[in-house]
Design a protein around this motif. Structure first.
Motif, PDB file in Angstrom:
ATOM      1  N   VAL A 238       0.833  -1.203   0.000  1.00  0.00           N
ATOM      2  CA  VAL A 238       0.000   0.000   0.000  1.00  0.00           C
ATOM      3  C   VAL A 238       0.865   1.250   0.000  1.00  0.00           C
ATOM      4  O   VAL A 238       0.570   2.233  -0.692  1.00  0.00           O
ATOM      5  CB  VAL A 238      -0.960  -0.013   1.209  1.00  0.00           C
ATOM      6  N   TYR A 239       1.948   1.231   0.778  1.00  0.00           N
ATOM      7  CA  TYR A 239       2.812   2.411   0.854  1.00  0.00           C
ATOM      8  C   TYR A 239       3.366   2.780  -0.513  1.00  0.00           C
ATOM      9  O   TYR A 239       3.346   3.950  -0.913  1.00  0.00           O
ATOM     10  CB  TYR A 239       3.957   2.162   1.842  1.00  0.00           C
ATOM     11  N   TYR A 240       3.878   1.804  -1.256  1.00  0.00           N
ATOM     12  CA  TYR A 240       4.502   2.092  -2.541  1.00  0.00           C
ATOM     13  C   TYR A 240       3.509   2.698  -3.520  1.00  0.00           C
ATOM     14  O   TYR A 240       3.818   3.663  -4.227  1.00  0.00           O
ATOM     15  CB  TYR A 240       5.106   0.815  -3.122  1.00  0.00           C
ATOM     16  N   HIS A 241       2.309   2.153  -3.556  1.00  0.00           N
ATOM     17  CA  HIS A 241       1.309   2.678  -4.484  1.00  0.00           C
ATOM     18  C   HIS A 241       0.717   3.991  -3.980  1.00  0.00           C
ATOM     19  O   HIS A 241       0.279   4.818  -4.795  1.00  0.00           O
ATOM     20  CB  HIS A 241       0.216   1.634  -4.715  1.00  0.00           C
ATOM     21  N   SER A 242       0.701   4.201  -2.669  1.00  0.00           N
ATOM     22  CA  SER A 242       0.272   5.496  -2.138  1.00  0.00           C
ATOM     23  C   SER A 242       1.263   6.583  -2.514  1.00  0.00           C
ATOM     24  O   SER A 242       0.887   7.704  -2.878  1.00  0.00           O
ATOM     25  CB  SER A 242       0.127   5.420  -0.612  1.00  0.00           C
ATOM     26  N   LEU A 243       2.554   6.271  -2.429  1.00  0.00           N
ATOM     27  CA  LEU A 243       3.577   7.224  -2.831  1.00  0.00           C
ATOM     28  C   LEU A 243       3.461   7.543  -4.318  1.00  0.00           C
ATOM     29  O   LEU A 243       3.571   8.708  -4.727  1.00  0.00           O
ATOM     30  CB  LEU A 243       4.961   6.647  -2.517  1.00  0.00           C
ATOM     31  N   SER A 244       3.235   6.525  -5.129  1.00  0.00           N
ATOM     32  CA  SER A 244       3.043   6.744  -6.562  1.00  0.00           C
ATOM     33  C   SER A 244       1.819   7.601  -6.823  1.00  0.00           C
ATOM     34  O   SER A 244       1.833   8.473  -7.708  1.00  0.00           O
ATOM     35  CB  SER A 244       2.909   5.395  -7.275  1.00  0.00           C
ATOM     36  N   LEU A 245       0.755   7.388  -6.047  1.00  0.00           N
ATOM     37  CA  LEU A 245      -0.467   8.172  -6.213  1.00  0.00           C
ATOM     38  C   LEU A 245      -0.216   9.646  -5.919  1.00  0.00           C
ATOM     39  O   LEU A 245      -0.719  10.531  -6.626  1.00  0.00           O
ATOM     40  CB  LEU A 245      -1.556   7.617  -5.304  1.00  0.00           C
ATOM     41  N   CYS A 246       0.569   9.920  -4.878  1.00  0.00           N
ATOM     42  CA  CYS A 246       0.869  11.311  -4.522  1.00  0.00           C
ATOM     43  C   CYS A 246       1.682  12.016  -5.610  1.00  0.00           C
ATOM     44  O   CYS A 246       1.574  13.235  -5.766  1.00  0.00           O
ATOM     45  CB  CYS A 246       1.636  11.359  -3.197  1.00  0.00           C
ATOM     46  N   LEU A 247       2.477  11.278  -6.348  1.00  0.00           N
ATOM     47  CA  LEU A 247       3.266  11.877  -7.408  1.00  0.00           C
ATOM     48  C   LEU A 247       2.495  12.017  -8.712  1.00  0.00           C
ATOM     49  O   LEU A 247       2.810  12.891  -9.529  1.00  0.00           O
ATOM     50  CB  LEU A 247       4.536  11.042  -7.656  1.00  0.00           C
ATOM     51  N   MET A 248       1.478  11.202  -8.918  1.00  0.00           N
ATOM     52  CA  MET A 248       0.757  11.218 -10.178  1.00  0.00           C
ATOM     53  C   MET A 248      -0.434  12.181 -10.181  1.00  0.00           C
ATOM     54  O   MET A 248      -0.774  12.741 -11.240  1.00  0.00           O
ATOM     55  CB  MET A 248       0.257   9.809 -10.523  1.00  0.00           C
ATOM     56  N   ILE A 249      -1.068  12.396  -9.054  1.00  0.00           N
ATOM     57  CA  ILE A 249      -2.243  13.278  -9.030  1.00  0.00           C
ATOM     58  C   ILE A 249      -1.883  14.701  -9.448  1.00  0.00           C
ATOM     59  O   ILE A 249      -2.547  15.288 -10.320  1.00  0.00           O
ATOM     60  CB  ILE A 249      -2.925  13.233  -7.648  1.00  0.00           C
ATOM     61  N   PRO A 250      -0.846  15.317  -8.867  1.00  0.00           N
ATOM     62  CA  PRO A 250      -0.500  16.672  -9.348  1.00  0.00           C
ATOM     63  C   PRO A 250       0.002  16.687 -10.787  1.00  0.00           C
ATOM     64  O   PRO A 250      -0.204  17.675 -11.497  1.00  0.00           O
ATOM     65  CB  PRO A 250       0.587  17.127  -8.364  1.00  0.00           C
ATOM     66  N   PHE A 251       0.649  15.616 -11.221  1.00  0.00           N
ATOM     67  CA  PHE A 251       1.092  15.554 -12.620  1.00  0.00           C
ATOM     68  C   PHE A 251      -0.109  15.581 -13.565  1.00  0.00           C
ATOM     69  O   PHE A 251      -0.095  16.286 -14.582  1.00  0.00           O
ATOM     70  CB  PHE A 251       1.911  14.291 -12.860  1.00  0.00           C
ATOM     71  N   LEU A 252      -1.141  14.832 -13.235  1.00  0.00           N
ATOM     72  CA  LEU A 252      -2.344  14.830 -14.072  1.00  0.00           C
ATOM     73  C   LEU A 252      -2.984  16.207 -14.088  1.00  0.00           C
ATOM     74  O   LEU A 252      -3.447  16.675 -15.140  1.00  0.00           O
ATOM     75  CB  LEU A 252      -3.336  13.780 -13.553  1.00  0.00           C
ATOM     76  N   SER A 253      -2.995  16.887 -12.954  1.00  0.00           N
ATOM     77  CA  SER A 253      -3.633  18.201 -12.873  1.00  0.00           C
ATOM     78  C   SER A 253      -2.915  19.232 -13.740  1.00  0.00           C
ATOM     79  O   SER A 253      -3.547  19.941 -14.534  1.00  0.00           O
ATOM     80  CB  SER A 253      -3.663  18.658 -11.412  1.00  0.00           C
TER      81      SER A 253
END
Length: 526
Positions: A238-253
């Protein structure tokens, strides 16, 4: 004095602070900051556009009739606000007061270095990419720059993880065991993946919005993959994919905001900065999230484009610096007919192709830079329904027989075309056609590859009608391939076709990852 539209950003900071003190789920705060970064990108680009042009960062949009001059390198604006947003995430996702019930409250302090290494690599890549836009570096530097930018994340990975073993697929476990340690080769693999992600987006470019739209689709796929693992996978992942999620959400925005300015008709160019920034962002989440193989599945279109481009990338076939599709100014009407005499004029149809789409004769004429081509295009007072109101309708008037006079601009009225000849297709002005590369210095191996690709209908070849010698070949990119397959196309439609291809291959990637992977590996969520 603060402008009224900037008050939104300042008013959001107290809101984020209040929600932070109320112990709100960190992912909600990340979403708010990401939205603010996207709005800042959307509003700030027009403010700096003229400044970029003033210092010489501009380029002409060659796929437009009037060749407008647009600001270059606007990807640096999106990347800057992305870095600001991810830095503001630090007290949120690494907060010691975050409860265990929070999804993102699981980030331990010892993982803080990994997060910073990703930001450092991204910052290095943005700087080097912007240097490429300013200095217009040679192609060999495009391999060196991502390698340099990936050093921080490789070093931190070495001192923190140190895990270099990979799981062996089931059919080979009797021979190699359950896992195998790659040692130094694993870091070579990670470095090569960083180089591939950055350059694969860069070589699938050349028309309005295509770099950004493919990055948007890939980022959405990564976010969906992260959410599936966070909700259904084991706790340690969960941690690894949570970290990836935090990096991808602002990139998409920020990418969505940038796309509003780069989509057809583009008002700015994203430059190599955005391509490098996007590729490094994907590489970082794939490395830190431990799903590099899944990440490559989302790059199926880029992998196919890379494999297709190999003859030119390795200089087996001559490769120009820019391989973008060509722009034709010719306009075809539904009632124009082409006499046989027009096909025999060397200045117009001097190049022939074995496999032609319906308008191949006219496309060969549009590729020619001769003034004789323009002399055939006459303007009519009528306007075509497929063109803009400002664009006059153009018709190709028949010319006299070559036996009467070799001159195209003769004042003698042309003969009427035979009634049995087919009518020309209705094609609006401003279509894209496959760009071509001369073959004077092509190696024998390259000529054999071109012949094979021509047999497979993967390229278009222009030949001398007398000697049948290959003179030109269409460039080896997916953009040109689509134009070979489907004929002339509007720039907006070609971008949409790339987007649809990216989406379709993403569905295939999910099918392989969550259905077929169980044949070679254990169940995904066990």
């Amino acid at each position: 004095m603060i402008k009224p539209k900037n008050l939104l950003y300042f008013s959001a900071l107290p809101l984020i602070y209040v929600l932070f003190k109320l112990n709100v789920e960190p992912i909600v705060l990340c979403l708010i900051i990401s939205v603010m970064a996207g709005l800042a990108t959307l509003n700030y680009i027009p403010q700096v556009e003229k400044r970029f042009k003033k210092v010489g960062l501009y380029g002409a949009d060659l796929n437009k009739k009037n060749k407008p001059v647009l600001a270059e390198g606007m990807g640096v604006i999106a990347a800057t606000f992305y870095l600001i947003a991810t830095i503001l995430f630090i007290p949120l996702i690494f907060n010691k007061n975050a409860g265990k019930k929070h999804i993102l409250g699981r980030f331990p302090y010892e993982k803080f270095g990994e997060y910073l290494s990703a930001l450092l690599s991204l910052q290095s890549m943005v700087f080097l990419g912007f240097a490429d836009d300013v200095l217009n570096l040679r192609w060999r530097f495009k391999l060196i720059l991502p390698t340099i930018a990936s050093i921080p994340i490789l070093m931190v990975y070495y001192v923190s993880f140190g895990v270099t073993h990979v799981i062996v697929p089931r059919p080979f476990r009797d021979l190699l065991g359950v896992s195998i340690d790659l040692n130094a080769f694993y870091y070579v693999y990670i470095g090569m993946m960083s180089v591939f992600c950055t350059n694969s987006i860069n070589i699938l470019a050349g028309i309005n919005g295509v770099e950004v739209i493919q990055s948007i689709v890939i980022s959405v796929c990564i976010i969906i993959n992260n959410l599936l693992h966070i909700l259904y996978s084991k706790n340690e992942t969960v941690y690894y994919h949570s970290l990836s999620l935090c990096l991808m959400i602002p990139f998409l925005s920020v990418s969505l905001a940038l796309y509003q300015w780069n989509k057809y008709p583009a008002r700015v160019f994203v430059g190599d900065t955005y391509c490098y920034f996007a590729g490094m962002a994907f590489a970082c989440v794939g490395i830190l999230g431990h799903f590099s193989k899944t990440l490559l599945l989302f790059f199926l279109l880029q992998i196919l484009n890379f494999i297709y481009s190999l003859p030119q990338l390795f200089r087996i076939v001559p490769c120009p610096r820019h391989r973008m599709p060509a722009f034709t100014k010719l306009h075809y009407t539904s009632d124009a007919q082409i006499p046989n005499t027009l096909r025999s004029i060397p200045e117009i149809g001097s190049l022939s192709s074995k496999k032609k789409h319906p308008a191949s004769l006219f496309l060969s004429a549009s590729d020619s830079q001769s003034s004789n081509t323009d002399s055939l295009i006459q303007h009519s007072p009528e306007t075509s329904s497929s063109s803009s109101p400002e664009t006059p309708r153009q018709t190709i008037k028949p010319v006299r027989k070559r036996s009467q006079s070799p001159s195209i601009n003769s004042s003698t009225p042309p003969t009427a075309p035979p009634a049995h000849l087919p009518r020309t297709p209705v094609l609006p002005t401003g279509l894209l056609i496959p760009s071509k590369t001369p073959l004077e210095n092509c190696s024998p191996l390259g000529l054999r590859i071109i012949s094979l690709f021509e047999f497979l209908n993967l390229v278009r070849v222009w030949r001398d009608p007398k000697s049948n010698k290959m003179l030109y070949v269409s460039n080896f990119t997916v953009l040109n391939l689509y134009l070979v397959w489907f004929g002339p196309m509007h720039e907006r439609d070609l971008t949409r076709l790339v987007m649809y291809s990216q989406i379709a291959l993403s569905f295939l990637a999910f099918f392989i990852r969550y259905t077929m992977s169980s044949i070679f590996y254990e169940d995904v969520f066990k």
